[in-house]
Design a protein around this motif. Structure first.
Motif, PDB file in Angstrom:
ATOM      1  N   ARG A 223       4.256   1.034  12.699  1.00  0.00           N
ATOM      2  CA  ARG A 223       3.113   0.862  11.802  1.00  0.00           C
ATOM      3  C   ARG A 223       1.841   0.651  12.596  1.00  0.00           C
ATOM      4  O   ARG A 223       1.856   0.099  13.646  1.00  0.00           O
ATOM      5  CB  ARG A 223       3.345  -0.339  10.887  1.00  0.00           C
ATOM      6  CG  ARG A 223       4.481  -0.077   9.951  1.00  0.00           C
ATOM      7  CD  ARG A 223       4.538  -1.094   8.824  1.00  0.00           C
ATOM      8  NE  ARG A 223       5.819  -1.036   8.151  1.00  0.00           N
ATOM      9  CZ  ARG A 223       6.157  -0.113   7.265  1.00  0.00           C
ATOM     10  NH1 ARG A 223       5.272   0.796   6.919  1.00  0.00           N
ATOM     11  NH2 ARG A 223       7.337  -0.116   6.727  1.00  0.00           N
TER      12      ARG A 223
ATOM     13  N   LEU B 236      11.866   8.128  -2.240  1.00  0.00           N
ATOM     14  CA  LEU B 236      11.206   8.873  -1.160  1.00  0.00           C
ATOM     15  C   LEU B 236      10.412   7.983  -0.213  1.00  0.00           C
ATOM     16  O   LEU B 236      10.265   8.308   0.955  1.00  0.00           O
ATOM     17  CB  LEU B 236      10.256   9.916  -1.756  1.00  0.00           C
ATOM     18  CG  LEU B 236      10.879  11.006  -2.633  1.00  0.00           C
ATOM     19  CD1 LEU B 236       9.794  11.779  -3.356  1.00  0.00           C
ATOM     20  CD2 LEU B 236      11.725  11.931  -1.780  1.00  0.00           C
ATOM     21  N   ILE B 237       9.878   6.897  -0.726  1.00  0.00           N
ATOM     22  CA  ILE B 237       8.918   6.142   0.082  1.00  0.00           C
ATOM     23  C   ILE B 237       9.413   4.740   0.450  1.00  0.00           C
ATOM     24  O   ILE B 237       9.541   4.416   1.630  1.00  0.00           O
ATOM     25  CB  ILE B 237       7.553   6.019  -0.655  1.00  0.00           C
ATOM     26  CG1 ILE B 237       7.066   7.402  -1.087  1.00  0.00           C
ATOM     27  CG2 ILE B 237       6.533   5.301   0.223  1.00  0.00           C
ATOM     28  CD1 ILE B 237       6.824   8.386   0.030  1.00  0.00           C
TER      29      ILE B 237
ATOM     30  N   GLY C  12       0.806  -1.220   0.000  1.00  0.00           N
ATOM     31  CA  GLY C  12       0.000   0.000   0.000  1.00  0.00           C
ATOM     32  C   GLY C  12       0.837   1.267   0.000  1.00  0.00           C
ATOM     33  O   GLY C  12       0.406   2.308  -0.499  1.00  0.00           O
ATOM     34  N   GLN C  13       2.056   1.203   0.564  1.00  0.00           N
ATOM     35  CA  GLN C  13       2.925   2.388   0.582  1.00  0.00           C
ATOM     36  C   GLN C  13       3.290   2.797  -0.837  1.00  0.00           C
ATOM     37  O   GLN C  13       3.241   3.981  -1.188  1.00  0.00           O
ATOM     38  CB  GLN C  13       4.200   2.087   1.384  1.00  0.00           C
ATOM     39  CG  GLN C  13       3.944   1.824   2.852  1.00  0.00           C
ATOM     40  CD  GLN C  13       3.642   3.100   3.613  1.00  0.00           C
ATOM     41  OE1 GLN C  13       4.382   4.062   3.560  1.00  0.00           O
ATOM     42  NE2 GLN C  13       2.526   3.098   4.337  1.00  0.00           N
TER      43      GLN C  13
ATOM     44  N   GLU D 119       1.618   1.894  -3.533  1.00  0.00           N
ATOM     45  CA  GLU D 119       0.383   2.257  -4.248  1.00  0.00           C
ATOM     46  C   GLU D 119      -0.009   3.700  -3.943  1.00  0.00           C
ATOM     47  O   GLU D 119      -0.413   4.447  -4.839  1.00  0.00           O
ATOM     48  CB  GLU D 119      -0.754   1.315  -3.842  1.00  0.00           C
ATOM     49  CG  GLU D 119      -0.642  -0.052  -4.489  1.00  0.00           C
ATOM     50  CD  GLU D 119      -1.861  -0.913  -4.198  1.00  0.00           C
ATOM     51  OE1 GLU D 119      -2.671  -0.546  -3.317  1.00  0.00           O
ATOM     52  OE2 GLU D 119      -1.990  -1.958  -4.845  1.00  0.00           O
ATOM     53  N   ALA D 120       0.131   4.085  -2.671  1.00  0.00           N
ATOM     54  CA  ALA D 120      -0.207   5.455  -2.300  1.00  0.00           C
ATOM     55  C   ALA D 120       0.734   6.429  -3.009  1.00  0.00           C
ATOM     56  O   ALA D 120       0.310   7.476  -3.499  1.00  0.00           O
ATOM     57  CB  ALA D 120      -0.126   5.634  -0.793  1.00  0.00           C
ATOM     58  N   ALA D 121       2.019   6.068  -3.079  1.00  0.00           N
ATOM     59  CA  ALA D 121       2.984   6.940  -3.739  1.00  0.00           C
ATOM     60  C   ALA D 121       2.656   7.075  -5.221  1.00  0.00           C
ATOM     61  O   ALA D 121       2.643   8.174  -5.777  1.00  0.00           O
ATOM     62  CB  ALA D 121       4.395   6.387  -3.567  1.00  0.00           C
ATOM     63  N   ARG D 122       2.360   5.947  -5.855  1.00  0.00           N
ATOM     64  CA  ARG D 122       2.034   5.997  -7.287  1.00  0.00           C
ATOM     65  C   ARG D 122       0.752   6.773  -7.527  1.00  0.00           C
ATOM     66  O   ARG D 122       0.622   7.498  -8.509  1.00  0.00           O
ATOM     67  CB  ARG D 122       1.912   4.581  -7.842  1.00  0.00           C
ATOM     68  CG  ARG D 122       3.283   3.942  -8.074  1.00  0.00           C
ATOM     69  CD  ARG D 122       3.220   2.431  -7.999  1.00  0.00           C
ATOM     70  NE  ARG D 122       2.383   1.852  -9.032  1.00  0.00           N
ATOM     71  CZ  ARG D 122       1.835   0.640  -8.976  1.00  0.00           C
ATOM     72  NH1 ARG D 122       2.044  -0.115  -7.922  1.00  0.00           N
ATOM     73  NH2 ARG D 122       1.115   0.185  -9.961  1.00  0.00           N
ATOM     74  N   SER D 123      -0.218   6.633  -6.608  1.00  0.00           N
ATOM     75  CA  SER D 123      -1.491   7.323  -6.832  1.00  0.00           C
ATOM     76  C   SER D 123      -1.345   8.836  -6.659  1.00  0.00           C
ATOM     77  O   SER D 123      -2.198   9.590  -7.104  1.00  0.00           O
ATOM     78  CB  SER D 123      -2.579   6.764  -5.916  1.00  0.00           C
ATOM     79  OG  SER D 123      -2.430   7.271  -4.613  1.00  0.00           O
ATOM     80  N   LEU D 124      -0.250   9.278  -6.018  1.00  0.00           N
ATOM     81  CA  LEU D 124       0.002  10.727  -5.948  1.00  0.00           C
ATOM     82  C   LEU D 124       0.659  11.225  -7.234  1.00  0.00           C
ATOM     83  O   LEU D 124       0.810  12.437  -7.417  1.00  0.00           O
ATOM     84  CB  LEU D 124       0.934  11.055  -4.777  1.00  0.00           C
ATOM     85  CG  LEU D 124       0.366  11.041  -3.368  1.00  0.00           C
ATOM     86  CD1 LEU D 124       1.446  11.445  -2.372  1.00  0.00           C
ATOM     87  CD2 LEU D 124      -0.827  11.975  -3.242  1.00  0.00           C
TER      88      LEU D 124
ATOM     89  N   PRO E 271      13.629   4.311   1.806  1.00  0.00           N
ATOM     90  CA  PRO E 271      13.887   4.782   3.176  1.00  0.00           C
ATOM     91  C   PRO E 271      13.312   3.844   4.235  1.00  0.00           C
ATOM     92  O   PRO E 271      13.932   3.618   5.269  1.00  0.00           O
ATOM     93  CB  PRO E 271      13.189   6.150   3.218  1.00  0.00           C
ATOM     94  CG  PRO E 271      13.157   6.601   1.808  1.00  0.00           C
ATOM     95  CD  PRO E 271      13.009   5.357   0.976  1.00  0.00           C
ATOM     96  N   GLN E 272      12.137   3.289   3.958  1.00  0.00           N
ATOM     97  CA  GLN E 272      11.545   2.360   4.924  1.00  0.00           C
ATOM     98  C   GLN E 272      12.282   1.027   4.920  1.00  0.00           C
ATOM     99  O   GLN E 272      12.416   0.373   5.952  1.00  0.00           O
ATOM    100  CB  GLN E 272      10.063   2.162   4.626  1.00  0.00           C
ATOM    101  CG  GLN E 272       9.257   3.432   4.824  1.00  0.00           C
ATOM    102  CD  GLN E 272       7.761   3.214   4.642  1.00  0.00           C
ATOM    103  OE1 GLN E 272       7.173   2.329   5.244  1.00  0.00           O
ATOM    104  NE2 GLN E 272       7.142   4.017   3.804  1.00  0.00           N
TER     105      GLN E 272
END
Lengths: 247, 222
Positions: free
Chosen positions: B222, B138-139, B120-121, B123-128, B142-143
């Protein structure tokens, strides 16, 4: 497709092996319209929602957003995704970033806004969804309802043409559902174009311009909330509503 | 014991070489390992294939062979000169060999770190509207880094000890000094051995503690 249509799906099909998750789906969403998609689980609602910004690929048919067919990949797809906001069931806030940075990141790295303008806008939006005082915290320090409101602010920060909501309240504890629905209702009132997959029938009645009922990968019927909840025309919709509204 | 005290300065100089080899190879491995990780999850199959072939070869070849190859193959045979000064030249050949080898392990650690980041991390980045490289930078990476701080610490400790193999390309690090001293002070072999072993423990122990502390501090909630 007319000028007023923002999203148009034409004969969209998708299958996982033998299972047809989307069957000849045709759907248009007008600018400023709030379309709520409901139906039993496994109906293809989430797949349909995720296909609109190509988090799910489709096998055939076309999806058009504001007159442009969905690009397959690359920069063009990224540009389109920036115009289509998405709010997920599991929030998906960036876990290593503060609440504020979650809302700033897209503005700076995608829209190329200067940092101070992005921060100002982020604070404004966080205030609007009622999380202003939590800006410095990390997502894991917030409740589910608060996280989802941040996720809405993150989507709004991109000034999208439409926001897709994929079961935004399904992962929330019951007492937190309303705070999220209230934010969504106020967005709907402000004229945001929204596609909402949800099980919240109250929200559908209150905020939707149109209710779309899906089952087995097909759109079975669609109508105004009053029409659909008052007198569903298909047997499947009648039986679905009988199951969820009788208790 | 007198030998260790008498040769204090030369021993410290040799350990300083060990530290420099370790530090520069560590930075190189981190950079190359990160690039390899990005390649292994890239949308292009050719990039994925190249990175996974590289990791398979580098990870399964003995380090002695890798360093002999950089020394004899790249240095002597191909005649690549990285510096006019022979000692400096050998130093950089050793850095290349150690980096080539260690980056494969860094890549594997980072890749397992990427697997701990929920889908989901991304997916959220791509959806932005973030593209592949920015989503990684960036996403997800780093994690991933934060998830594998402890294993990266183990790789760093292994690298520190692996620098002793740089002797095959003629770098005078700590283990070379130890062999020289054993030849000169044949009556104090045990003391010399224990002294150098203690030197390595002193180098590596704080690394382990530091990375253990960092991994707790940097963990993503998390």
């Amino acid at each position: 497709m007319t000028q007023a249509d923002l999203i148009a799906l034409d004969q969209v099909n998708k299958r996982y092996g033998e299972l047809r998750v989307l069957r000849d789906v045709n759907l248009t969403v007008r600018r400023g319209e709030v379309v709520v998609i409901i139906g039993p689980s496994g109906a293809g609602k989430s797949t349909l929602c995720r296909a609109i910004n190509r988090l799910e690929t489709i096998d055939s048919g076309t999806i058009t957003v504001d007159g442009t067919p969905l690009p397959a990949e690359g920069k063009a797809l990224a540009r389109l995704r920036a115009e289509v906001g998405m709010v997920f069931q599991s929030f998906n806030l960036f876990a290593h970033k503060t609440v504020l940075d979650n809302v700033v990141l897209g503005q700076v790295h995608v829209l190329k806004k200067p940092k101070d303008a992005a921060v100002r806008k982020a604070r404004e939006l966080l205030d609007r969804v009622g999380i202003g005082s939590q800006a410095a915290k990390f997502p894991a320090q917030l409740s589910g309802g608060q996280q989802q409101r941040v996720a809405i602010a993150r989507a709004l920060a991109m000034e999208p043409k439409v926001i897709l909501f994929d079961e935004p309240t399904s992962a929330l504890d019951p007492e937190m559902v309303n705070e999220v629905l209230e934010v969504m209702t106020s967005l709907a009132r402000d004229g945001m174009t929204m596609v909402v997959v949800t099980h919240e029938m109250g929200f559908a009645r209150r905020a939707a311009d149109r209710v779309v009922f899906m089952a087995d990968g097909e759109i079975v019927e669609q109508d105004t909330p009053g029409g659909f909840f008052g007198a569903p025309s298909s047997v499947r919709a009648q039986s679905f509503l009988a199951k969820i509204l009788t208790h | 014991m007198e030998a260790l005290l008498f040769e204090r300065d030369t021993i410290l100089a040799a350990f300083w070489m060990t530290v420099r080899l370790t530090a520069i190879s560590a930075l190189g491995s981190l950079a190359l390992g990160t690039v390899l990780t990005a390649m292994r999850v890239a949308p292009l199959a050719s990039l994925r294939g190249a990175a996974s072939a590289y990791v398979s070869v580098a990870r399964n070849t003995p380090l002695t062979l890798v360093l002999l190859f950089t020394g004899l193959g790249i240095g002597a045979n191909l005649g690549v000169e990285l510096s006019d000064d022979i000692a400096t030249n050998n130093f950089w050949l050793a850095v290349i060999g150690l980096t080539a080898y260690t980056s494969a392990f860094v890549c594997e650690a980072l890749r397992s770190g990427l697997n701990t980041v929920p889908v989901g991390q991304a997916e959220a980045a791509r959806s932005l509207g973030l593209g592949f490289v920015k989503t990684l930078r960036l996403i997800t990476l780093p994690q991933a880094f934060r998830a594998v701080v402890a294993p990266l610490g183990s790789i760093l400790i292994a690298l520190t000890k692996n620098t002793t193999i740089a002797l095959v390309v003629g770098v005078s690090e700590a283990s070379v000094r130890m062999r020289e001293m054993i030849e000169t002070y044949g009556d104090q072999v045990i003391e010399i051995f224990l002294g150098f072993a203690a030197g390595f423990v002193l180098l590596c122990l704080p690394m382990g503690l530091l990375f253990g502390w960092l991994s707790k501090r940097m963990a993503v909630a998390r």
